[in-house]
Scaffold this motif. Sequence first.
Motif, PDB file in Angstrom:
ATOM      1  N   ASN A   1       0.748  -1.220   0.206  1.00  0.00           N
ATOM      2  CA  ASN A   1       0.003   0.062   0.002  1.00  0.00           C
ATOM      3  C   ASN A   1       0.891   1.274   0.080  1.00  0.00           C
ATOM      4  OD1 ASN A   1      -2.391  -1.288  -0.088  1.00  0.00           O
ATOM      5  ND2 ASN A   1      -2.283  -1.752   2.302  1.00  0.00           N
TER       6      ASN A   1
ATOM      7  N   ASP B   1     -14.025   6.586  -5.586  1.00  0.00           N
ATOM      8  CA  ASP B   1     -13.226   5.894  -4.499  1.00  0.00           C
ATOM      9  C   ASP B   1     -11.995   5.062  -5.170  1.00  0.00           C
ATOM     10  OD1 ASP B   1     -12.376   4.842  -2.331  1.00  0.00           O
ATOM     11  OD2 ASP B   1     -14.254   4.242  -1.642  1.00  0.00           O
TER      12      ASP B   1
ATOM     13  N   ASP C   1      -9.072   4.464  -3.621  1.00  0.00           N
ATOM     14  CA  ASP C   1      -8.583   3.677  -2.761  1.00  0.00           C
ATOM     15  C   ASP C   1      -9.174   2.395  -2.874  1.00  0.00           C
ATOM     16  OD1 ASP C   1      -6.354   5.472  -1.735  1.00  0.00           O
ATOM     17  OD2 ASP C   1      -7.687   5.853   0.022  1.00  0.00           O
TER      18      ASP C   1
ATOM     19  N   HIS D   1      -8.309   0.571  -6.057  1.00  0.00           N
ATOM     20  CA  HIS D   1      -7.130  -0.266  -5.868  1.00  0.00           C
ATOM     21  C   HIS D   1      -7.003  -1.574  -5.197  1.00  0.00           C
ATOM     22  CE1 HIS D   1      -4.796   3.984  -6.345  1.00  0.00           C
ATOM     23  NE2 HIS D   1      -5.129   3.571  -7.408  1.00  0.00           N
ATOM     24  N   ASP D   2      -7.975  -1.380  -4.276  1.00  0.00           N
ATOM     25  CA  ASP D   2      -8.080  -2.540  -3.335  1.00  0.00           C
ATOM     26  C   ASP D   2      -9.019  -3.683  -4.348  1.00  0.00           C
ATOM     27  OD1 ASP D   2      -6.770  -1.524  -1.348  1.00  0.00           O
ATOM     28  OD2 ASP D   2      -8.636  -1.067  -0.087  1.00  0.00           O
TER      29      ASP D   2
ATOM     30  N   THR E   1       0.031   1.927  -6.184  1.00  0.00           N
ATOM     31  CA  THR E   1      -0.341   2.796  -5.034  1.00  0.00           C
ATOM     32  C   THR E   1       0.883   3.888  -5.061  1.00  0.00           C
ATOM     33  OG1 THR E   1       1.017   1.148  -3.559  1.00  0.00           O
ATOM     34  CG2 THR E   1      -1.327   0.918  -3.710  1.00  0.00           C
TER      35      THR E   1
ATOM     36  N   THR F   1      -6.601   4.383 -12.850  1.00  0.00           N
ATOM     37  CA  THR F   1      -7.271   3.485 -12.072  1.00  0.00           C
ATOM     38  C   THR F   1      -8.712   3.598 -12.667  1.00  0.00           C
ATOM     39  OG1 THR F   1      -6.011   4.224 -10.091  1.00  0.00           O
ATOM     40  CG2 THR F   1      -8.267   3.280  -9.712  1.00  0.00           C
TER      41      THR F   1
END
Length: 222
Positions: free
Chosen positions: A24, A122, A124, A127-128, A162, A171
Amino acid sequence: ITIVSKKVNLTTQVYEKIKAKILNNELKPNEYLDEKQICEQLGVSRTPVREALVQLEWEGFVVSNPHRGVSVSNLSLPIILELIHIRKVMEPELLRPYLKHYSRDVLLDFRAKMSAALEEKDMDMLHDLDYAFHRYLYEATNRPHIMKLLSYVCDQSQRIRTQDFYQLRRTEEGAAEHIAMIDALLAGEYDKVPEMLRAHAASMEEKYYQNLLDYFQNQGDR
């Protein structure tokens, strides 16, 4: 970092917590890892920390130097391009025989979450989900060597996405490409998916080459 539980293998917990921070970008490339500080943060002795660092070094996430200690492994321009190229070549062919094995319910769940994260911008979460989706593609093959080979590339790809140079636009584009893959799988259009996987990695490679080149040149000028 939160203090680890005594109920689970300490080395495994320390390994997972350090690795998560590397993936991360909380621990950045070339950053020195203070063994004593990690012990204090996690409330453990040096033994599980050292064992975890040995495992992380074997997997390529940290490097040890006799004079400088242990640091997070570098992500240079050649390394990043090499990792993207490996993914572009390996993913389509290794996953091709297993495309019918994926759970419809799991795919629909990924699709819903990706669509919601895109709507909310969103990053983040995107990415997850990117990381989790690719791991699911590998793990659902239930083939240990495929999982091992592709999981390494998947982990390193999470490190890439990240980093500071990773564009928000990419993304969003990547999430849209994932949704298109899911739609093809749900429709039983399995022959389309290997090329979609290849194009997914190729798009990242092509769009990032100049961006990465400029980024690393600017870093060198400082």
